[in-house]
Design a protein around this motif. Structure first.
Motif, PDB file in Angstrom:
ATOM      1  N   GLY A 176      -3.302 -11.378  15.058  1.00  9.65           N
ATOM      2  CA  GLY A 176      -2.816 -10.618  13.918  1.00  9.65           C
ATOM      3  C   GLY A 176      -3.291  -9.186  14.053  1.00  9.65           C
ATOM      4  N   HIS A 177      -3.427  -8.515  12.948  1.00  7.44           N
ATOM      5  CA  HIS A 177      -3.866  -7.132  12.989  1.00  7.44           C
ATOM      6  C   HIS A 177      -5.235  -6.991  12.315  1.00  7.44           C
ATOM      7  CE1 HIS A 177       0.043  -5.889  14.529  1.00  7.44           C
ATOM      8  NE2 HIS A 177       0.549  -6.747  13.666  1.00  7.44           N
ATOM      9  N   HIS A 190       0.916 -11.632  17.229  1.00 10.01           N
ATOM     10  CA  HIS A 190       0.292 -10.492  17.884  1.00 10.01           C
ATOM     11  C   HIS A 190      -1.166 -10.767  18.249  1.00 10.01           C
ATOM     12  CE1 HIS A 190      -1.814  -6.518  17.935  1.00 10.01           C
ATOM     13  NE2 HIS A 190      -0.783  -6.232  18.701  1.00 10.01           N
ATOM     14  N   VAL A 191      -1.588 -10.273  19.421  1.00  2.24           N
ATOM     15  CA  VAL A 191      -2.972 -10.403  19.856  1.00  2.24           C
ATOM     16  C   VAL A 191      -3.478  -9.038  20.321  1.00  2.24           C
ATOM     17  CG1 VAL A 191      -4.605 -11.555  21.383  1.00  2.24           C
ATOM     18  CG2 VAL A 191      -2.541 -12.762  20.648  1.00  2.24           C
ATOM     19  N   ALA A 192      -4.521  -8.547  19.685  1.00  2.00           N
ATOM     20  CA  ALA A 192      -5.173  -7.316  20.110  1.00  2.00           C
ATOM     21  C   ALA A 192      -6.321  -7.673  21.054  1.00  2.00           C
ATOM     22  CB  ALA A 192      -5.702  -6.547  18.910  1.00  2.00           C
ATOM     23  N   LEU A 193      -6.470  -6.903  22.125  1.00  2.00           N
ATOM     24  CA  LEU A 193      -7.516  -7.136  23.115  1.00  2.00           C
ATOM     25  C   LEU A 193      -8.417  -5.914  23.204  1.00  2.00           C
ATOM     26  CD1 LEU A 193      -5.359  -8.723  25.972  1.00  2.00           C
ATOM     27  CD2 LEU A 193      -6.718  -9.926  24.251  1.00  2.00           C
ATOM     28  N   GLU A 194      -9.710  -6.148  23.094  1.00  2.00           N
ATOM     29  CA  GLU A 194     -10.666  -5.049  23.137  1.00  2.00           C
ATOM     30  C   GLU A 194     -10.805  -4.510  24.559  1.00  2.00           C
ATOM     31  OE1 GLU A 194     -15.023  -4.025  21.146  1.00  2.00           O
ATOM     32  OE2 GLU A 194     -14.500  -6.106  21.585  1.00  2.00           O
ATOM     33  N   VAL A 253       0.680  -8.853  23.335  1.00  2.00           N
ATOM     34  CA  VAL A 253      -0.669  -8.303  23.334  1.00  2.00           C
ATOM     35  C   VAL A 253      -0.667  -6.779  23.301  1.00  2.00           C
ATOM     36  CG1 VAL A 253      -1.559 -10.283  24.598  1.00  2.00           C
ATOM     37  CG2 VAL A 253      -0.905  -8.242  25.852  1.00  2.00           C
ATOM     38  N   THR A 254      -1.686  -6.241  22.654  1.00  2.00           N
ATOM     39  CA  THR A 254      -2.002  -4.815  22.702  1.00  2.00           C
ATOM     40  C   THR A 254      -3.385  -4.705  23.333  1.00  2.00           C
ATOM     41  OG1 THR A 254      -0.743  -4.339  20.694  1.00  2.00           O
ATOM     42  CG2 THR A 254      -2.359  -2.695  21.397  1.00  2.00           C
ATOM     43  N   ARG A 258     -12.446  -0.248  17.613  1.00  2.00           N
ATOM     44  CA  ARG A 258     -13.178  -1.494  17.837  1.00  2.00           C
ATOM     45  C   ARG A 258     -13.540  -2.191  16.529  1.00  2.00           C
ATOM     46  NH1 ARG A 258     -15.439  -2.015  23.126  1.00  2.00           N
ATOM     47  NH2 ARG A 258     -15.447  -0.087  24.358  1.00  2.00           N
ATOM     48  N   SER A 259     -13.459  -1.491  15.413  1.00  2.00           N
ATOM     49  CA  SER A 259     -13.768  -2.128  14.125  1.00  2.00           C
ATOM     50  C   SER A 259     -12.849  -3.312  13.868  1.00  2.00           C
ATOM     51  CB  SER A 259     -13.643  -1.118  12.988  1.00  2.00           C
ATOM     52  OG  SER A 259     -12.313  -0.649  12.862  1.00  2.00           O
ATOM     53  N   LEU A 260     -11.681  -3.320  14.509  1.00  2.00           N
ATOM     54  CA  LEU A 260     -10.743  -4.434  14.389  1.00  2.00           C
ATOM     55  C   LEU A 260     -11.387  -5.757  14.775  1.00  2.00           C
ATOM     56  CD1 LEU A 260      -7.725  -5.361  14.032  1.00  2.00           C
ATOM     57  CD2 LEU A 260      -7.431  -4.855  16.462  1.00  2.00           C
ATOM     58  N   PHE A 261     -12.363  -5.717  15.691  1.00  2.00           N
ATOM     59  CA  PHE A 261     -12.945  -6.931  16.254  1.00  2.00           C
ATOM     60  C   PHE A 261     -14.224  -7.376  15.537  1.00  2.00           C
ATOM     61  CE2 PHE A 261     -10.568  -4.612  19.471  1.00  2.00           C
ATOM     62  CZ  PHE A 261      -9.613  -5.564  19.800  1.00  2.00           C
TER      63      PHE A 261
END
Length: 560
Positions: free
Chosen positions: A479-480, A491-495, A513-514, A522-525
């Motif tokens: 997600g986001h 959706h998948v965000a990757l650090e 993926v993003t 990085r606060s997303l993670f």
């Protein structure tokens, strides 16, 4: 000069090892205050409340007495884990019919800073009840809050990541109708990195709580100021709503993952998502896949997708609707869900409800010299929450009510005196064999939280990382992070730090993926804290505490 969007990870941070007691939080001043309380004879619960108050002063961008709190408390004498639910409820006059008459519906949610998003702030009662129920009895609430009061009165230097978040959310405090938003600004703007910030009005709020207990917050001047502020912004909260608020003590939920009992708060919280995912993952040979390999991340992503899909369908206030917790945590049910995972993407059924949103929070952990532990989390929800500041109070009001749905037949539909689906979740791990504490931990950040719980736990159990290493590793976020809605589980965000070869593998498997998210992104993670008993999982017989603090935050682990 470093650009504002940069947050380079270029330094090494060793795991903290200490012999008697430990505090790990997202702000070093707060961690130090926790240690101060422990040295005065307080226990883990006393210190946790002192840390919560200090973080309200130093990180109002994420937390405060105008929000909610949860905790898990481990009593070393009984080897029992207790759960406290300090989330507030919606106003008694807030009905779906009222909202519909005002033009709000499933397709048209009220704004995230509207008065309707303010649920009764549960943190003040949670602080008092944590001390009353779990505290040492050696320190008064006045003594526990004194360090935070001094910090608010004398001022503190604002740290880098907090300064960035303060600036990002300052527009809420600068709104023309938000008369007292200026109390959290300096000359109408957010304080900069290293600038001294004072908040004497928050200090006075803490003094009232210290002198008069819960009545000092839920009745009288502060309660009236809250109601006036909510009414001004279109809400319907009453003095009766505040006076009627109660903390609840719950039976925590748990699962066994390969000999480790993992504990979470039950719904209305989303901790069940992490436990369901662990149940699904238990039968996979994750270690042989390799840490953060394409196949490993694929399996974790799919397990969490399936778990979120079920949570979104069922998670709500169990005092108002039935939540099938036993079914959701059943190992047989996990086996059935496991069949949906293949070499390609699983497509779980996702509820068609409203979007669920979440953002900043503070998570911290405390252990004391008696072997007790407190896993504590406190939040405004989305940054400053609504940003609404009651008169002469020095804190913002949360917008936790934005996480209700306006879909009439959904379990999480808005209703009077109801707790919403809640994102903030503390966690603990004990030995399934002996009941001994193994770790007190958590990862804050909206819908990243159960994902973070799973990822950092597996870093330790499957790959033998110490707490600091487990937190340092790059993560994914489905997600986001701060917004999860129909379809966003795709959706998948990757650090930054996950290799291009792995990114390609995930794309080839069909994942959207993003990659390479870095800097303040990085606060997303999420931002986590971990305190483990001994060099767990290797040497739990070691009497030292091993602790880590997330490099994505301004904090540190302190001990003695």
């Amino acid at each position: 000069m470093e650009r504002e969007d940069e947050l380079p990870f270029v330094s090494h941070r060793s795991v903290l090892v200490c012999g008697s007691a430990c505090v790990a939080s997202s702000q070093y001043l707060a961690s130090n205050i926790g240690i101060e309380i422990l040295k005065k004879g307080g226990n883990a619960a006393d210190a946790a409340v002192a840390v919560a108050a200090a973080l309200n002063v130093t990180e109002p961008t994420s937390t405060g007495i105008g929000g909610d709190a949860f905790c898990l408390y481990y009593d070393n004498n009984t080897k029992k884990v207790h759960a406290l639910n300090g989330s507030g409820r919606s106003p008694g006059k807030l009905t779906l019919e009222l909202l519909n008459s005002q033009g709000y519906s499933k397709k048209h949610m009220f704004p995230s800073n509207h008065g309707h998003t303010v649920t009764v702030p549960g943190a003040a009662a949670a602080w008092c009840d944590s001390v009353d129920k779990f505290g040492s009895g050696k320190l008064s609430m006045a003594e526990i809050l004194e360090p935070a009061i001094k910090l608010a009165e004398h001022g503190f230097p604002v740290q880098k990541i907090t300064a960035h978040a303060w600036k990002q959310g300052s527009w809420l405090l600068q709104e023309p109708d938000n008369t007292y938003g200026q109390d959290l600004l300096i000359e109408g703007r957010a304080p900069g990195h290293g600038e001294i910030m004072k908040n004497p009005k928050l200090a006075n709020t803490f003094k009232e709580l210290a002198e008069n207990g819960k009545k000092g917050f839920y009745e009288g001047r502060i309660a009236q100021a809250i109601c006036d502020a909510v009414t001004k912004f279109g809400g319907v909260m009453s003095l009766e709503d505040l006076k009627a608020h109660v903390t609840t003590f719950e039976e925590p939920i748990r699962t066994n993952y390969k000999g480790h009992t993992v504990w979470e708060i039950p719904p209305n919280g989303q901790g069940i998502t992490a436990l369901m995912a662990l149940n699904i993952l238990e039968e996979f040979n994750l270690k042989d896949m390799g840490h953060n390999s394409g196949q490993y991340l694929h399996i974790l992503i799919e397990a969490l997708r399936l778990s979120f899909a079920d949570t979104f369908k069922h998670c709500a206030d169990p005092s108002k609707v039935h939540v099938p917790i036993d079914k959701m945590l059943c190992k047989k049910y996990a086996s059935e869900r496991r069949q949906h995972i293949s070499s390609d993407r699983a497509i779980p059924e996702v509820c068609s409800g409203e979007s669920l949103s979440g953002s900043d929070t503070v998570y911290f952990s405390v252990t004391d010299c008696h072997g007790n532990a407190c896993s504590f989390i406190n939040s405004n929800y989305m940054g400053f929450g609504t940003g609404i500041v009651p008169e002469n109070c020095g804190f913002t009001l949360q917008n936790r009510g934005y996480n209700f749905t306006l879909e009439p037949d959904h379990p999480n539909v808005i209703a009077p005196n109801k707790r919403p689906y809640h994102t903030i979740i503390p966690a603990m791990v004990t030995s399934a064999e002996t009941g001994e504490l193994l770790a007190s931990y958590g990862v804050m950040g909206g819908f990243m939280q159960p994902q973070g719980h799973v990822q950092v736990l597996l870093n330790m159990i499957e790959f033998g990382m110490d707490p600091q290493q487990a937190l340092d590793m790059p993560r994914f976020c489905i997600g986001h992070g701060h917004t999860v809605k129909t379809g966003s589980l795709e959706h998948v965000a990757l650090e930054y730090g996950i290799p291009d070869t792995v990114v390609k593998q995930l794309k080839d498997m069909g994942h959207d993926v993003t990659p390479h998210i870095k800097g303040f992104g990085r606060s997303l993670f999420g931002r986590g804290q971990i305190i483990a008993q001994g060099n767990w999982p290797f040497k739990p017989e070691n009497n030292c505490y091993w602790a880590g603090s997330d490099p994505r935050a301004d904090g540190a682990a302190f001990g003695y």
